[in-house]
Design a protein around this motif. Structure first.
Motif, PDB file in Angstrom:
ATOM      1  N   ASN A  36       1.729 -42.790  17.229  1.00 56.83           N
ATOM      2  CA  ASN A  36       1.924 -44.046  17.924  1.00 56.83           C
ATOM      3  C   ASN A  36       2.714 -45.073  17.102  1.00 56.83           C
ATOM      4  O   ASN A  36       2.348 -46.249  17.038  1.00 56.83           O
ATOM      5  CB  ASN A  36       0.556 -44.601  18.335  1.00 56.83           C
ATOM      6  N   GLY A  37       3.761 -44.594  16.456  1.00 58.50           N
ATOM      7  CA  GLY A  37       4.653 -45.491  15.726  1.00 58.50           C
ATOM      8  C   GLY A  37       4.187 -45.811  14.313  1.00 58.50           C
ATOM      9  O   GLY A  37       4.838 -46.569  13.591  1.00 58.50           O
ATOM     10  N   GLU A  38       3.069 -45.212  13.879  1.00 56.99           N
ATOM     11  CA  GLU A  38       2.565 -45.493  12.526  1.00 56.99           C
ATOM     12  C   GLU A  38       3.497 -44.936  11.452  1.00 56.99           C
ATOM     13  O   GLU A  38       3.622 -45.509  10.383  1.00 56.99           O
ATOM     14  CB  GLU A  38       1.202 -44.816  12.337  1.00 56.99           C
ATOM     15  N   ARG A  39       4.081 -43.756  11.752  1.00 59.11           N
ATOM     16  CA  ARG A  39       5.004 -43.141  10.800  1.00 59.11           C
ATOM     17  C   ARG A  39       6.373 -43.044  11.453  1.00 59.11           C
ATOM     18  O   ARG A  39       6.498 -42.433  12.509  1.00 59.11           O
ATOM     19  CB  ARG A  39       4.486 -41.746  10.451  1.00 59.11           C
ATOM     20  N   VAL A  40       7.360 -43.666  10.851  1.00 58.14           N
ATOM     21  CA  VAL A  40       8.720 -43.621  11.403  1.00 58.14           C
ATOM     22  C   VAL A  40       9.677 -43.190  10.303  1.00 58.14           C
ATOM     23  O   VAL A  40       9.612 -43.707   9.191  1.00 58.14           O
ATOM     24  CB  VAL A  40       9.161 -45.012  11.949  1.00 58.14           C
ATOM     25  N   GLU A  41      10.540 -42.232  10.616  1.00 54.30           N
ATOM     26  CA  GLU A  41      11.557 -41.790   9.654  1.00 54.30           C
ATOM     27  C   GLU A  41      12.881 -41.597  10.383  1.00 54.30           C
ATOM     28  O   GLU A  41      12.896 -41.347  11.587  1.00 54.30           O
ATOM     29  CB  GLU A  41      11.150 -40.447   9.021  1.00 54.30           C
ATOM     30  N   GLN A  42      13.946 -41.687   9.626  1.00 54.99           N
ATOM     31  CA  GLN A  42      15.283 -41.409  10.154  1.00 54.99           C
ATOM     32  C   GLN A  42      15.587 -39.953   9.872  1.00 54.99           C
ATOM     33  O   GLN A  42      15.532 -39.551   8.700  1.00 54.99           O
ATOM     34  CB  GLN A  42      16.318 -42.236   9.389  1.00 54.99           C
ATOM     35  N   LEU A  43      15.893 -39.183  10.896  1.00 51.23           N
ATOM     36  CA  LEU A  43      16.268 -37.787  10.675  1.00 51.23           C
ATOM     37  C   LEU A  43      17.723 -37.629  11.116  1.00 51.23           C
ATOM     38  O   LEU A  43      18.023 -37.721  12.318  1.00 51.23           O
ATOM     39  CB  LEU A  43      15.359 -36.837  11.472  1.00 51.23           C
ATOM     40  N   ALA A  44      18.601 -37.437  10.128  1.00 50.22           N
ATOM     41  CA  ALA A  44      20.036 -37.386  10.413  1.00 50.22           C
ATOM     42  C   ALA A  44      20.348 -36.357  11.497  1.00 50.22           C
ATOM     43  O   ALA A  44      19.805 -35.243  11.472  1.00 50.22           O
ATOM     44  CB  ALA A  44      20.797 -37.044   9.132  1.00 50.22           C
ATOM     45  N   ARG A  45      21.178 -36.728  12.453  1.00 54.11           N
ATOM     46  CA  ARG A  45      21.688 -35.894  13.554  1.00 54.11           C
ATOM     47  C   ARG A  45      20.693 -35.692  14.695  1.00 54.11           C
ATOM     48  O   ARG A  45      21.021 -35.096  15.701  1.00 54.11           O
ATOM     49  CB  ARG A  45      22.172 -34.508  13.063  1.00 54.11           C
ATOM     50  N   LYS A  46      19.435 -36.194  14.550  1.00 50.89           N
ATOM     51  CA  LYS A  46      18.458 -35.933  15.599  1.00 50.89           C
ATOM     52  C   LYS A  46      18.874 -36.571  16.933  1.00 50.89           C
ATOM     53  O   LYS A  46      18.742 -35.959  17.997  1.00 50.89           O
ATOM     54  CB  LYS A  46      17.063 -36.422  15.209  1.00 50.89           C
ATOM     55  N   GLY A  47      19.424 -37.810  16.868  1.00 50.53           N
ATOM     56  CA  GLY A  47      19.818 -38.491  18.095  1.00 50.53           C
ATOM     57  C   GLY A  47      20.873 -37.698  18.856  1.00 50.53           C
ATOM     58  O   GLY A  47      20.781 -37.509  20.080  1.00 50.53           O
ATOM     59  N   GLU A  48      21.829 -37.201  18.107  1.00 48.67           N
ATOM     60  CA  GLU A  48      22.923 -36.432  18.704  1.00 48.67           C
ATOM     61  C   GLU A  48      22.409 -35.122  19.311  1.00 48.67           C
ATOM     62  O   GLU A  48      22.774 -34.756  20.435  1.00 48.67           O
ATOM     63  CB  GLU A  48      23.931 -36.139  17.587  1.00 48.67           C
ATOM     64  N   ASP A 124       1.206 -46.392  27.528  1.00 47.65           N
ATOM     65  CA  ASP A 124       0.845 -47.691  26.951  1.00 47.65           C
ATOM     66  C   ASP A 124       0.656 -47.515  25.452  1.00 47.65           C
ATOM     67  O   ASP A 124      -0.378 -47.027  24.988  1.00 47.65           O
ATOM     68  CB  ASP A 124      -0.445 -48.216  27.601  1.00 47.65           C
ATOM     69  N   ASP A 125       1.699 -47.917  24.694  1.00 44.60           N
ATOM     70  CA  ASP A 125       1.678 -47.738  23.236  1.00 44.60           C
ATOM     71  C   ASP A 125       0.482 -48.422  22.598  1.00 44.60           C
ATOM     72  O   ASP A 125      -0.166 -47.845  21.718  1.00 44.60           O
ATOM     73  CB  ASP A 125       2.964 -48.327  22.623  1.00 44.60           C
ATOM     74  N   ALA A 126       0.173 -49.643  23.054  1.00 43.48           N
ATOM     75  CA  ALA A 126      -0.912 -50.411  22.426  1.00 43.48           C
ATOM     76  C   ALA A 126      -2.242 -49.670  22.560  1.00 43.48           C
ATOM     77  O   ALA A 126      -3.104 -49.760  21.689  1.00 43.48           O
ATOM     78  CB  ALA A 126      -1.004 -51.793  23.061  1.00 43.48           C
ATOM     79  N   LEU A 127      -2.395 -48.914  23.631  1.00 46.04           N
ATOM     80  CA  LEU A 127      -3.652 -48.176  23.857  1.00 46.04           C
ATOM     81  C   LEU A 127      -3.565 -46.728  23.380  1.00 46.04           C
ATOM     82  O   LEU A 127      -4.522 -45.970  23.512  1.00 46.04           O
ATOM     83  CB  LEU A 127      -4.012 -48.192  25.355  1.00 46.04           C
ATOM     84  N   GLY A 128      -2.382 -46.321  22.881  1.00 50.34           N
ATOM     85  CA  GLY A 128      -2.215 -44.931  22.399  1.00 50.34           C
ATOM     86  C   GLY A 128      -2.140 -43.925  23.533  1.00 50.34           C
ATOM     87  O   GLY A 128      -2.642 -42.801  23.403  1.00 50.34           O
ATOM     88  N   ASP A 129      -1.518 -44.308  24.647  1.00 51.99           N
ATOM     89  CA  ASP A 129      -1.312 -43.412  25.801  1.00 51.99           C
ATOM     90  C   ASP A 129      -2.593 -42.662  26.206  1.00 51.99           C
ATOM     91  O   ASP A 129      -2.677 -41.430  26.059  1.00 51.99           O
ATOM     92  CB  ASP A 129      -0.198 -42.385  25.509  1.00 51.99           C
ATOM     93  N   PRO A 130      -3.608 -43.386  26.697  1.00 54.89           N
ATOM     94  CA  PRO A 130      -4.872 -42.710  27.046  1.00 54.89           C
ATOM     95  C   PRO A 130      -4.747 -41.792  28.255  1.00 54.89           C
ATOM     96  O   PRO A 130      -3.917 -42.019  29.143  1.00 54.89           O
ATOM     97  CB  PRO A 130      -5.814 -43.877  27.378  1.00 54.89           C
ATOM     98  N   MET A 131      -5.595 -40.757  28.273  1.00 51.60           N
ATOM     99  CA  MET A 131      -5.618 -39.835  29.413  1.00 51.60           C
ATOM    100  C   MET A 131      -6.194 -40.573  30.627  1.00 51.60           C
ATOM    101  O   MET A 131      -7.154 -41.329  30.490  1.00 51.60           O
ATOM    102  CB  MET A 131      -6.513 -38.643  29.076  1.00 51.60           C
TER     103      MET A 131
END
Ligand code: TMP
Length: 237
Positions: A36-48, A124-131
């Protein structure tokens, strides 16, 4: 079509307005997030890679008669899409047990689910996408009963089309998530289909080739995505 102001910045994509109110431009970024956004990294070429992967899959779904928001790939990391009014419900099909289902029920990872099972989550990011379930989605006015049943039918159709494509590349489509929206009163597939939002394993070795490589710190994340892309015939250059 002219790109205009930024409308929304998601975790992996940015959404831009265009000079036509019916269309948007999505920019696939290299940002990769988990938990839920706690860990963010840039991975080269992933967007492409995800942009090319998504364009290929959306075209296959269109060919199979499933209406999607995909219009045209604009550049290596941008796509033109129809502007949908998004329904805040994520539709998940599981062919094999993994992820939150394994954690919830203590199942063995990889157990076949026959027939494939279908789940809904509230976006809902704030709620962690509940079931959630269909009844609640109707009570909270996220969608009508008819829209939800169309979404379920379309998600299973997508599963049929894509399971065959991955199977032909000696891959297992373990599970995936779709998002739908409304375009001129019709339910249309939106968002993206890429290894960021599904699980794909090698059929023989069960090697994970999707975002679980990032979530579980297995390394070679983009290499996994590329391997899948090559095996199913996504043109990468
Ligand atoms: P889960 O096992 O974490 O519930 O996820 C099931 C599948 O749906 C998996 O392929 C990941 C995908 N998914 C997303 O991409 N985003 C989400 O917000 C959710 C709930 C699932």
């Amino acid at each position: 079509m002219q790109k205009q102001q930024l409308l929304y910045k998601g975790k992996a994509k940015s959404v831009y307005e265009t000079d036509d109110n019916d269309f948007l431009i999505l920019h696939f970024r290299d940002d990769t997030s988990a938990f839920n956004g706690e860990r963010v990294e840039q991975l080269a070429r992933k967007g492409e890679i995800n942009n090319r992967f998504n364009a290929f899959i959306m075209q296959k779904l269109t060919d199979a008669g499933i209406e999607t928001h995909f219009e045209k790939q604009l550049s290596t990391d941008e796509v033109l899409v129809k502007r949908l009014e998004m329904i805040p419900v994520e539709c998940v099909v599981r062919n094999f047990a993994a992820g939150s289902l394994v954690r919830r029920l203590g199942l063995e990872e990889g157990q076949a689910l026959t027939p494939p099972t279908y789940e809904l989550f509230h976006k809902d990011d704030a709620l962690g996408d509940p079931m959630v379930n269909e009844s609640l989605s109707i009570s909270l006015d996220w969608a009508t009963k008819e829209q939800l049943s169309q979404m379920q039918e379309l998600t299973y159709q997508v599963n049929d089309v894509l399971s065959e494509i991955f199977d032909a590349g000696d891959l297992m489509l373990v599970d995936f998530k779709l998002e739908f929206g409304v375009f001129h009163d019709r339910i249309v597939l939106g968002d993206e289909f890429s290894p960021d939002g599904c699980r794909i394993w090698d059929k023989k070795t069960k090697k994970k080739l999707d975002k679980d490589r990032f979530r579980q710190s297995l390394g070679d994340v983009v290499e996994g995505y590329e391997e899948v892309a090559k095996r199913i015939g996504v043109p990468l250059d």
